[in-house]
Write an enzyme that holds these catalytic residues in place. Structure first.
Site, PDB file in Angstrom:
ATOM      1  N   CYS A  12     -20.983  65.646  52.016  1.00  0.00           N
ATOM      2  CA  CYS A  12     -21.406  65.700  53.416  1.00  0.00           C
ATOM      3  C   CYS A  12     -22.664  66.575  53.504  1.00  0.00           C
ATOM      4  CB  CYS A  12     -20.292  66.297  54.272  1.00  0.00           C
ATOM      5  SG  CYS A  12     -19.904  67.985  53.783  1.00  0.00           S
ATOM      6  N   HIS A  72     -17.837  77.691  53.765  1.00  0.00           N
ATOM      7  CA  HIS A  72     -16.743  77.923  54.721  1.00  0.00           C
ATOM      8  C   HIS A  72     -16.930  79.186  55.547  1.00  0.00           C
ATOM      9  CE1 HIS A  72     -14.839  75.812  51.205  1.00  0.00           C
ATOM     10  NE2 HIS A  72     -14.496  75.019  52.192  1.00  0.00           N
ATOM     11  N   CYS A  94     -21.982  76.395  56.522  1.00  0.00           N
ATOM     12  CA  CYS A  94     -22.347  75.144  57.192  1.00  0.00           C
ATOM     13  C   CYS A  94     -22.601  75.428  58.676  1.00  0.00           C
ATOM     14  CB  CYS A  94     -21.223  74.121  57.041  1.00  0.00           C
ATOM     15  SG  CYS A  94     -21.595  72.600  57.941  1.00  0.00           S
ATOM     16  N   HIS A 122      -6.713  78.416  55.137  1.00  0.00           N
ATOM     17  CA  HIS A 122      -7.950  77.809  54.635  1.00  0.00           C
ATOM     18  C   HIS A 122      -9.101  78.801  54.851  1.00  0.00           C
ATOM     19  CE1 HIS A 122     -11.432  75.122  54.411  1.00  0.00           C
ATOM     20  NE2 HIS A 122     -10.667  74.331  53.684  1.00  0.00           N
ATOM     21  N   GLU A 124     -12.142  78.493  55.743  1.00  0.00           N
ATOM     22  CA  GLU A 124     -12.930  78.315  56.983  1.00  0.00           C
ATOM     23  C   GLU A 124     -12.219  78.968  58.168  1.00  0.00           C
ATOM     24  OE1 GLU A 124     -13.988  74.238  58.143  1.00  0.00           O
ATOM     25  OE2 GLU A 124     -13.785  74.863  60.228  1.00  0.00           O
ATOM     26  N   THR A 165     -13.159  72.329  61.368  1.00  0.00           N
ATOM     27  CA  THR A 165     -14.087  71.186  61.281  1.00  0.00           C
ATOM     28  C   THR A 165     -13.452  69.952  60.641  1.00  0.00           C
ATOM     29  OG1 THR A 165     -14.890  72.027  59.178  1.00  0.00           O
ATOM     30  CG2 THR A 165     -16.194  72.574  61.132  1.00  0.00           C
ATOM     31  N   CYS A 193     -16.138  68.077  62.787  1.00  0.00           N
ATOM     32  CA  CYS A 193     -17.531  67.711  62.511  1.00  0.00           C
ATOM     33  C   CYS A 193     -17.679  66.196  62.320  1.00  0.00           C
ATOM     34  CB  CYS A 193     -18.082  68.497  61.335  1.00  0.00           C
ATOM     35  SG  CYS A 193     -17.852  67.712  59.764  1.00  0.00           S
ATOM     36  N   ASN A 223     -10.714  68.396  53.440  1.00  0.00           N
ATOM     37  CA  ASN A 223     -11.181  67.029  53.677  1.00  0.00           C
ATOM     38  C   ASN A 223     -10.446  66.044  52.781  1.00  0.00           C
ATOM     39  OD1 ASN A 223     -13.064  66.456  55.643  1.00  0.00           O
ATOM     40  ND2 ASN A 223     -14.721  67.473  54.525  1.00  0.00           N
TER      41      ASN A 223
END
Ligand code: SF4
Length: 244
Positions: A12, A72, A94, A122, A124, A165, A193, A223
């Site tokens: 991505c 992240h 990001c 996680h 992030e 995201t 996202c 993801n």
């Protein structure tokens, strides 16, 4: 056998950006990356081979060393610890993740409590939570319901609802639908996202019409895990592997 390659397969925007920044930084100054720059072991090894070492805590940074922050993001406290060591921080966070952090902080300044839908362990989510005062993190709608049962007073307090995201859209929507009915002063920002959205949509469509699906991605990647989950809802033969 006919093999179909998903149009959205590949890195991505956020991962490509982070990898490019890591390669440029490794070439120009070397230094260290704090944690895996992205959830992809092959990429991390490649950056290491270019001269950047992998460290797992700010205390491992050398005084004055360049330290790359992963896509992240990191909690505020981690950046402060790096500062104390005199590290020069280069951020590969990001922009989509950074936007959530900013929305959360802005909402807190307005007196709103942050509700984040995502995986609490996680990086992030840990990173965003680490910039908030008292964030509420829920992994599914059941957790949201349980919380409101215990705290009925919360329903009229100012709050903001944000998503990791890479959150699965159906999970996010179930939380939105529930909270919209219950809370009277809730601001909602859909922060899933675009890259995630497109991949999830294509994975759902493809998996509904093929005999088998192969999802390629790092096992630590949210993801990858979510795409596998989505494919398994539509297809009986789904294989998740780390490289093809
Ligand atoms: S937020 Fe989206 S674009 Fe950014 S790294 Fe994650 S999946 Fe990629």
């Amino acid at each position: 056998m006919k093999v179909i390659l998903a149009e959205t397969a590949g890195f991505c925007y956020g991962v490509e950006r982070a990898v490019k920044l890591a390669q440029e930084t490794a070439k120009a100054r070397g230094g260290a990356m704090l944690g895996s720059i992205v959830h992809n072991a092959g990429v991390v090894h490649e950056i290491e081979a270019r001269g950047m070492r992998l460290i797992t805590s700010p205390e491992q940074a050398r005084a004055g060393e360049t330290v790359l922050i992963r896509a992240h993001g990191e909690p505020r406290e981690t950046l402060e610890r790096l500062q104390e060591r005199g590290a020069e921080v280069v951020s590969a966070v990001c922009p989509h993740v950074d936007r959530i952090r900013k929305l959360a902080r802005q909402a807190e300044d307005e007196g709103r409590r942050v509700i984040l839908i995502g995986e609490r362990n996680h990086p992030e989510v840990e990173g965003i939570a680490g910039w908030c005062k008292e964030p509420l993190i829920f992994e599914n709608v059941q957790e949201v319901e349980d919380f409101l049962k215990d705290r009925p007073d919360f329903a009229c307090l100012p709050s903001i609802l944000l998503a990791q995201t890479t959150c699965i859209r159906a999970l996010w929507e179930s939380c939105v639908n529930f909270l919209k009915k219950e809370c009277t002063n809730l601001k909602i920002n859909d922060t899933i996202c675009n890259a995630t959205q497109k991949r999830q949509t294509e994975a759902a469509e493809l998996s509904a019409k093929v005999d088998a699906m192969v999802v390629v991605g790092d096992r630590r990647s949210a993801n990858t895990r979510h795409l596998t989950e989505i494919c398994r809802e539509n297809c009986g033969r789904v294989l998740q592997i780390e490289s093809a």
